[in-house]
Design a protein around this motif. Structure first.
Motif, PDB file in Angstrom:
ATOM      1  N   MET A  13       0.804  -1.216   0.000  1.00 36.00           N
ATOM      2  CA  MET A  13       0.000   0.000   0.000  1.00 36.00           C
ATOM      3  C   MET A  13       0.844   1.277   0.000  1.00 36.00           C
ATOM      4  O   MET A  13       0.710   2.116  -0.852  1.00 36.00           O
ATOM      5  N   LEU A  14       1.694   1.402   1.004  1.00 36.44           N
ATOM      6  CA  LEU A  14       2.415   2.652   1.199  1.00 36.44           C
ATOM      7  C   LEU A  14       3.912   2.387   1.253  1.00 36.44           C
ATOM      8  O   LEU A  14       4.365   1.558   2.046  1.00 36.44           O
ATOM      9  N   ASP A  15       4.647   3.075   0.416  1.00 36.23           N
ATOM     10  CA  ASP A  15       6.106   2.941   0.428  1.00 36.23           C
ATOM     11  C   ASP A  15       6.648   3.739   1.610  1.00 36.23           C
ATOM     12  O   ASP A  15       6.554   4.965   1.636  1.00 36.23           O
ATOM     13  N   GLU A  16       7.158   3.036   2.617  1.00 33.89           N
ATOM     14  CA  GLU A  16       7.705   3.663   3.828  1.00 33.89           C
ATOM     15  C   GLU A  16       9.229   3.578   3.854  1.00 33.89           C
ATOM     16  O   GLU A  16       9.839   3.660   4.918  1.00 33.89           O
ATOM     17  N   SER A  17       9.831   3.389   2.693  1.00 35.19           N
ATOM     18  CA  SER A  17      11.279   3.218   2.614  1.00 35.19           C
ATOM     19  C   SER A  17      11.997   4.414   3.210  1.00 35.19           C
ATOM     20  O   SER A  17      11.589   5.557   3.030  1.00 35.19           O
ATOM     21  N   SER A  18      13.093   4.122   3.905  1.00 36.02           N
ATOM     22  CA  SER A  18      13.832   5.167   4.604  1.00 36.02           C
ATOM     23  C   SER A  18      15.107   5.580   3.880  1.00 36.02           C
ATOM     24  O   SER A  18      15.830   6.424   4.365  1.00 36.02           O
ATOM     25  N   GLY A  19      15.386   4.972   2.762  1.00 34.07           N
ATOM     26  CA  GLY A  19      16.650   5.223   2.086  1.00 34.07           C
ATOM     27  C   GLY A  19      17.668   4.151   2.435  1.00 34.07           C
ATOM     28  O   GLY A  19      18.627   3.948   1.717  1.00 34.07           O
TER      29      GLY A  19
END
Length: 84
Positions: free
Chosen positions: A11-17
């Motif tokens: 659903m939601l891209d919560e990638s932090s890098g």
């Protein structure tokens, strides 16, 4: 879904890098996190809207207190991603 197949919609891209992380929803509406702990820190072909299926998943409690699935390099053979 242990000893079965986990199927979730990314659903939601919560990638932090640092690594790829998605908020995902299962068929009954439960939202959990799926995180890539792979060599390149991604899940191939994964993007919001994709359906991720994982045979024999393992669940994890993350350092921030949330729970979800932690996909490691050896798990990728059991993971498929279908894009809309």
């Amino acid at each position: 879904a242990t000893n079965g197949t986990l199927e979730v919609r990314l659903m939601l891209d919560e990638s932090s890098g640092v690594r790829q992380v998605f908020g995902c929803k299962d068929r009954v509406g439960v939202v959990r996190r799926v995180a890539a702990y792979t060599q390149n820190r991604t899940i191939p072909d994964a993007r919001p809207g994709s359906i991720l299926r994982w045979k024999n998943p393992r669940f994890h409690f993350f350092m921030d207190g949330s729970s979800g699935a932690r996909i490691e390099e050896g798990d990728l053979k059991d993971v498929t991603v279908k894009n809309p």
